[in-house]
Design a protein around this motif. Structure first.
Motif, PDB file in Angstrom:
ATOM      1  N   ILE A 279     -90.157  97.053  46.310  1.00  0.00           N
ATOM      2  CA  ILE A 279     -91.328  96.200  45.716  1.00  0.00           C
ATOM      3  C   ILE A 279     -92.164  97.312  44.582  1.00  0.00           C
ATOM      4  N   ALA A 280     -92.953  96.413  43.702  1.00  0.00           N
ATOM      5  CA  ALA A 280     -93.684  97.368  42.641  1.00  0.00           C
ATOM      6  C   ALA A 280     -94.486  98.045  43.452  1.00  0.00           C
ATOM      7  N   GLN A 281     -95.237  97.848  44.455  1.00  0.00           N
ATOM      8  CA  GLN A 281     -96.189  98.424  45.208  1.00  0.00           C
ATOM      9  C   GLN A 281     -95.624  99.947  45.621  1.00  0.00           C
ATOM     10  N   LYS A 282     -94.544 100.024  45.935  1.00  0.00           N
ATOM     11  CA  LYS A 282     -93.620 101.336  46.355  1.00  0.00           C
ATOM     12  C   LYS A 282     -93.451 102.265  45.335  1.00  0.00           C
ATOM     13  N   GLY A 283     -93.134 101.539  44.100  1.00  0.00           N
ATOM     14  CA  GLY A 283     -93.117 102.647  42.885  1.00  0.00           C
ATOM     15  C   GLY A 283     -91.712 103.080  42.686  1.00  0.00           C
ATOM     16  N   ALA A 284     -90.571 102.498  43.069  1.00  0.00           N
ATOM     17  CA  ALA A 284     -89.077 102.855  42.705  1.00  0.00           C
ATOM     18  C   ALA A 284     -88.982 103.170  41.484  1.00  0.00           C
ATOM     19  N   ASP A 285     -89.475 101.992  40.525  1.00  0.00           N
ATOM     20  CA  ASP A 285     -89.391 102.258  39.128  1.00  0.00           C
ATOM     21  C   ASP A 285     -90.011 103.543  38.674  1.00  0.00           C
ATOM     22  N   VAL A 286     -90.958 104.035  39.070  1.00  0.00           N
ATOM     23  CA  VAL A 286     -91.643 105.307  38.331  1.00  0.00           C
ATOM     24  C   VAL A 286     -90.593 106.496  38.806  1.00  0.00           C
ATOM     25  N   LEU A 287     -89.996 106.588  39.855  1.00  0.00           N
ATOM     26  CA  LEU A 287     -88.982 107.637  40.082  1.00  0.00           C
ATOM     27  C   LEU A 287     -87.808 107.131  39.123  1.00  0.00           C
TER      28      LEU A 287
ATOM     29  N   GLY B 184     -83.367 101.108  50.869  1.00  0.00           N
ATOM     30  CA  GLY B 184     -84.330 100.105  51.313  1.00  0.00           C
ATOM     31  C   GLY B 184     -83.715  98.492  50.843  1.00  0.00           C
ATOM     32  N   GLY B 185     -84.559  97.670  51.313  1.00  0.00           N
ATOM     33  CA  GLY B 185     -84.183  96.079  50.846  1.00  0.00           C
ATOM     34  C   GLY B 185     -85.188  95.740  49.709  1.00  0.00           C
ATOM     35  N   PHE B 186     -84.681  94.896  49.090  1.00  0.00           N
ATOM     36  CA  PHE B 186     -85.202  94.220  47.751  1.00  0.00           C
ATOM     37  C   PHE B 186     -85.892  93.170  48.494  1.00  0.00           C
ATOM     38  N   HIS B 187     -87.370  92.717  48.139  1.00  0.00           N
ATOM     39  CA  HIS B 187     -88.252  91.770  48.747  1.00  0.00           C
ATOM     40  C   HIS B 187     -89.283  91.408  47.411  1.00  0.00           C
ATOM     41  N   GLY B 188     -89.500  90.331  47.455  1.00  0.00           N
ATOM     42  CA  GLY B 188     -90.594  89.780  46.354  1.00  0.00           C
ATOM     43  C   GLY B 188     -90.083  89.233  45.092  1.00  0.00           C
ATOM     44  N   ASP B 189     -90.612  89.846  44.222  1.00  0.00           N
ATOM     45  CA  ASP B 189     -90.580  89.629  42.815  1.00  0.00           C
ATOM     46  C   ASP B 189     -89.186  89.751  42.235  1.00  0.00           C
ATOM     47  N   PRO B 190     -88.326  88.897  42.022  1.00  0.00           N
ATOM     48  CA  PRO B 190     -87.050  89.084  41.357  1.00  0.00           C
ATOM     49  C   PRO B 190     -87.059  89.957  40.021  1.00  0.00           C
TER      50      PRO B 190
ATOM     51  N   HIS C 197     -86.882  93.376  40.849  1.00  0.00           N
ATOM     52  CA  HIS C 197     -85.738  93.645  41.206  1.00  0.00           C
ATOM     53  C   HIS C 197     -84.684  94.132  40.311  1.00  0.00           C
ATOM     54  N   GLU C 198     -84.711  93.153  39.128  1.00  0.00           N
ATOM     55  CA  GLU C 198     -83.601  93.288  37.951  1.00  0.00           C
ATOM     56  C   GLU C 198     -83.922  94.568  37.191  1.00  0.00           C
ATOM     57  N   GLN C 199     -85.488  94.975  37.038  1.00  0.00           N
ATOM     58  CA  GLN C 199     -85.688  96.049  36.365  1.00  0.00           C
ATOM     59  C   GLN C 199     -85.356  97.325  37.152  1.00  0.00           C
ATOM     60  N   VAL C 200     -85.679  97.365  38.183  1.00  0.00           N
ATOM     61  CA  VAL C 200     -85.023  98.406  39.201  1.00  0.00           C
ATOM     62  C   VAL C 200     -83.395  98.656  39.108  1.00  0.00           C
TER      63      VAL C 200
END
Length: 422
Positions: A251-259, A277-283, A286-289
């Protein structure tokens, strides 16, 4: 003792940190000879692995997870606002009171109040002693993480006044925020014990609710499970590339995209990244990641794993990365990594930042700053002596059995202090 654990969500539908803490504690209480039962909410009943509970109000569900009995309240029976408010439903409260009386519980341990305000009110009306674990900031913050709608850290609700100023959105009003704060304060004050997993959380709650006594007890980890995890040889650990691992919800709060963006700035570096980890919340997130990961052959999206497999995943890594954009109250995986001999890069927010800075077992990096994360990863790749120094400083965390021992003593005291029935 007959102990009820109350939590906002549970296995097998959800399996993040709070659910793992509750499961560990419940199973350890069983080993100590106590009867335990979990009361939780299910958001998607098809994922709860449960059947209709004929002994409870329809359409409640019941199952047994890893030997622990669980009763699920379907999300539909809760107030529509239950994910962010402390609103209650009177019919549900009465049904829960009857269910609690049939269960003959000696006490309740509230692990999380989201969605469960009706259950807590029923517990209070039944005069059942209860304690509460402050696993995050849901009680003082409708946004949960003490970050306002502008993405800035919040100094606290100021009895709801700051919420109305910085986070007001429909259906919230100034009075509604004040009422929510009053309910949170009352719920906390009525608890026999209030336990925080870190000094950071305790400090924030004491600032928000002056005069409130908060006990600090870190979450424990299953060190025996670590002993059974497969460990690579030292020679394998010293081979390149440097293996980074992210373990958490996508999820955005956990910041995987930053990595992922930091990795993209280091295209020639000998480094790999596994996202677990599992994908939850904003699709859209998820697509960005997924797009960022697909663009870098050094990145693997591994999906969610069982709690029992976390140590094995850590054993294959050189460095844990926790790039959260919000202040975390604790990080179970950070302490598991510490026991596994794996240092960490963490964002400069919340309890993980304080833990790593104090132990000098990794590096604290500016949250959301892609350039800073790229620089920190570069240091880890180019300076093996820094990585080794971090490893030598890793502290041994509390074991789940030790945590359970402390909680059991609190349960016994809480039960003993309960006034006798007239």
């Amino acid at each position: 003792m007959r102990i009820l654990f109350v939590i906002h969500q549970f296995f097998p539908e959800f399996h993040s940190g709070t659910e793992r803490v509750a499961l560990n504690l419940a199973r350890n209480m069983q080993r100590a000879g106590h009867y335990v039962h979990v009361l939780a909410c299910t958001v998607d009943a098809t994922k709860a692995g449960a059947e209709a509970d004929d002994a409870a109000a329809s359409p409640w569900l019941r199952t047994v997870y890893q030997g622990v009995p669980v009763t699920f309240l379907p999300r539909a029976v809760l107030p529509a606002t239950a994910d962010f408010s402390l609103d209650t439903d009177e019919l549900l409260v009465r049904q829960l009171m009857e269910w609690l009386q049939r269960g003959r519980f000696d006490l309740a341990h509230v692990m999380h109040t989201m969605r469960m305000a009706s259950a807590v009110l029923a517990i209070q009306r039944c005069a059942l002693p209860y304690m509460i674990s402050l696993t995050d900031f849901f009680l003082p913050c409708a946004q949960i993480n003490l970050v306002n709608l502008k993405g800035r850290q919040c100094a606290g609700p100021d009895e709801g006044k700051r919420c109305a100023k910085d986070c007001r959105t429909a259906p919230w009003t100034e009075q509604a925020y004040a009422s929510r704060f009053a309910r949170a304060s009352s719920l906390l004050q009525a608890a026999g014990e209030r336990v925080a997993p870190s000094d950071y959380v305790a400090r924030r709650y004491r600032e928000t609710f002056p005069g409130m006594e908060i006990r600090v007890l870190p979450h424990g980890i299953d060190i025996l499970a670590l002993a059974g995890a497969a460990k690579p040889t030292m020679e394998a650990r010293q081979t390149k590339p440097l293996r980074l691992v992210f373990i958490g919800t996508i999820i955005a709060q956990k910041g995987a995209d930053v990595l992922l963006k930091a990795m993209a700035r280091l295209p020639t570096r000998a480094v790999s990244l596994k996202l677990i980890g599992g994908f939850h919340g904003d699709p859209a997130y998820h697509e960005q990641v997924r797009k960022l990961a697909a663009a870098d052959p050094r990145v693997e999206i591994a999906g969610p794993i069982e709690a029992a497999d976390v140590f094995a995943a850590l054993a294959e890594a050189d460095l844990l990365c926790l790039p959260s954009r919000v202040p975390e109250s604790f990080s179970l995986v950070l302490h598991e990594a510490s026991a596994a001999g794996v240092p960490a890069l963490v964002s400069d927010l919340g309890a993980p930042a304080e833990h790593v800075a104090k132990s000098r077992s990794g590096r604290v990096v500016v949250a959301g700053d892609v350039a800073a994360w790229a620089e920190a990863i570069t240091e880890a790749v180019d300076s093996p002596e820094a990585l080794q120094r971090w490893k030598q400083n890793l502290p041994l965390p509390l074991d789940v059995a030790e945590e359970a021992f402390f909680y059991e003593s609190l349960y016994r005291r809480l039960r003993k202090e309960q006034p006798a029935a007239a």
